[in-house]
Design a protein around this motif. Structure first.
Motif: not given
Length: 623
Positions: A395-409
């Motif tokens: 989150i700190e490195t990429f400025g991501a938020t709790p709503d940023t998506k990631v694949n869980a397959d």
């Protein structure tokens, strides 16, 4: 028979009188030709005594006895009755002689003859102190001459009150107890100032002959001498007739102080921290504040271990962060919470704003001197590592938020193919969803994008002790599969960062160390380092809250001002963790078997670590 014994005693007393007086005269004549010594030439002796450990309310909770039991008192703290007894029975003209008393030898001879026993010794209090401080107890002419020479010098160097103070603090009261205070607590479980007249006289019988008057083995002998001492005190006007009668009637009941470690789990942690402080590995211990005699002795010692042992026997007062009620709750929660699985466990409680370790459980039914699993056992942390190594850095490195998506397959890289715990695939999910449900494949994808190098640039600030070079390159570490792992204390300390706005503080059990007179030798000053920026920290607190509200820890959700945490499980269910926070506290829990490969039985509706955590929070009122 009695007459024969009396006659023998008279002969022995005469011989004692004759030879002692002869030695005294020899020493006295010899001393005339000895150049006058400077005061500094007689070395100042630092009397060893036990250290005392205090809880956060400044109440003593443990006085360890590392060998001899010693507690020194200042002259003003020694009850006058104690002084009266020893002067009356050992050296009646103490305040008028100059260290030796030739007439006292004759008086002792007459008293012993009239009592058909050895009631008075020929040595003055100053001579006895000379033996206790500088000489052996060997009965030789040479030793007697040295004793008298030292006694004369002691009288030059110290006041009478100082000599009497040292004497009362050094005399032997049997069963490894030295000094009136240690003896009072050993035999009556209270301070010398709180003893009755009868109890004081009873304890003061012992030094005259510690074997004959040992209260544990020869109670009746001690009682008979106590009665004689009470009579002497009455006859000399030190107590009234009424006080004498009451003391004679008072029943003497010993109440031994067993020195039980009431909080062995916590003391185990404090003991290790104290050794690190005394060795110079933690904070700054001010040896320059010790007395001149103590500093000289310290310089003579060659190894860190010798120096630590010496300092521990200098009457230190160690003030700790122990919260007794929370400690009891924590120990009880671990003991009960591991029963159904028949496993071991541990728990740590940290107060976030003061950076204090206020409670720790070292294991189910923890016994003193055993492995303390709270800080000495290292285990793979499972998914509890994800917020520290993966999510917060990402989150700190990429400025991501709790709503940023990631694949869980499903995920595979070479032969490394981790699965989600459910063995299912979930497609694209938010970071909040991935963390609250602990999706493994999502965490590995984030870690691969972040890179282990960046991830470790964050968690290296926590000072984990057992991280290996292999740990630093393997992607599987994102799921907690470390070679050795972390201790419950290490993990709890790391999670306390989320309770301190992203700043990691070095948490401690010891707050302050002083000498008995209050001189401060050590003050804890927690070191700190920023790990996450405030924005990242707030985001993480929100996501940790979701874990408890809607995720893998939903069973323990409570309506608190703040609650958040993260669950952790290792392969084959060999370790279970829960790291959680409330508004003011961070509490870490772990369970498992001492043999690490033995799985934990799945005979629970929700993990015992969460149940233990909830019990500590509720019963300890850690909101």
């Amino acid at each position: 028979m009695k007459k024969i014994i009396g006659f023998i005693i008279i002969i022995i007393s005469f011989l004692v009188f004759y030879f002692t007086s002869q030695q005294a005269m020899m020493a006295y004549e010899t001393s005339k030709h000895i150049p006058k010594k400077k005061v500094e030439e007689l070395p100042v002796v630092s009397l060893s005594q036990n250290s005392v450990f205090y809880d956060r309310n400044n109440n003593p909770f443990y006085i360890p006895a590392s060998g001899d039991n010693r507690i020194n008192l200042k002259s003003s703290e020694i009850p006058q009755l104690v002084k009266d007894i020893f002067i009356s029975t050992e050296d009646r003209y103490f305040y008028t002689h100059k260290g030796i008393d030739l007439f006292g030898v004759a008086r002792a001879f007459m008293v012993n003859v009239s009592n058909s026993g050895i009631e008075q010794g020929a040595s003055t209090i100053t001579q006895q102190l000379s033996r206790n401080l500088y000489l052996t107890q060997a009965r030789t002419v040479e030793r007697k001459i040295k004793e008298i020479q030292i006694s004369l010098q002691l009288e030059k160097q110290y006041s009478k009150d100082q000599i009497l103070e040292m004497y009362i603090n050094t005399i032997y009261f049997a069963n490894r107890n030295y000094g009136i205070e240690a003896a009072s607590k050993a035999y009556f479980s209270k301070s010398a100032k709180d003893l009755s007249i009868a109890q004081t006289a009873f304890v003061c019988t012992i030094p005259n002959n510690p074997t004959l008057y040992d209260p544990l083995r020869n109670f009746n002998n001690a009682k008979k001498r106590q009665e004689r001492i009470l009579g002497i005190l009455r006859d000399q006007g030190k107590i009234t007739e009424k006080q004498y009668t009451a003391a004679m009637k008072e029943k003497i009941t010993l109440k031994k102080n067993s020195k039980t470690q009431e909080y062995p789990d916590y003391y185990s942690l404090v003991d290790v921290e104290l050794q690190n402080i005394l060795k110079g590995k933690k904070g700054k211990f001010k040896t320059n504040k010790l007395s001149e005699a103590q500093q000289k002795e310290l310089k003579k010692l060659k190894t860190p271990g010798e120096r630590v042992l010496y300092l521990q026997n200098q009457g230190l007062k160690i003030y700790t962060s122990l919260n007794p009620s929370v400690q009891q709750v924590t120990v009880s929660a671990v003991n009960r919470g591991t029963l159904s699985t028949n496993t071991q466990g541990a728990a740590v409680v940290i107060k976030n704003d003061t950076h204090e370790i206020i409670a720790i459980s070292g294991g189910r039914n923890y016994e003193p001197h055993n492995l303390n699993r709270g800080f000495q056992s290292y285990r793979q942390p499972g998914s509890t590592i994800k917020p520290l190594l993966v999510y917060a850095p990402y989150i700190e490195t990429f400025g991501a938020t709790p709503d940023t998506k990631v694949n869980a397959d499903n995920y595979c890289k070479g032969t490394y193919c981790p699965k989600n715990d459910s063995k299912k695939e979930y497609g694209d999910v938010t970071l909040r969803t991935a963390m609250q449900n602990s999706y493994n494949t999502a965490a590995v994808r984030l870690y691969e994008q972040l890179t282990p190098r960046i991830g470790y640039s964050y968690i290296d600030k926590f000072g984990f002790n057992k991280i290996t070079n292999e740990d630093r390159v393997e992607l599987g570490r994102a799921l907690g599969g470390f070679n050795v792992g972390m201790s419950p204390l290490e993990m709890t300390e790391a999670y306390s960062t989320f309770g301190n706005n992203g700043v990691f503080y070095q948490n401690s059990a010891i707050k302050k160390i002083t000498l008995r007179d209050g001189t401060v030798l050590y003050d804890n000053e927690p070191k700190s380092v920023r790990v996450y920026n405030p924005s990242t920290n707030e985001t993480m607190r929100s996501m940790l809250n979701s874990v408890v509200k809607n995720g893998t820890a939903r069973h323990i959700n409570m309506p608190l001002n703040y609650i958040g945490g993260k669950t952790g499980t290792t392969n084959d269910n060999t370790n279970l963790w829960f790291m959680g926070l409330t508004s003011n506290y961070t509490i870490g829990t772990w369970i498992g078997n001492d043999k690490q490969r033995i799985p934990i039985p799945k005979n629970y509706s929700y993990p015992p670590t969460q149940r233990i955590w909830q019990s500590i929070v509720v019963n300890g009122q850690l909101y």
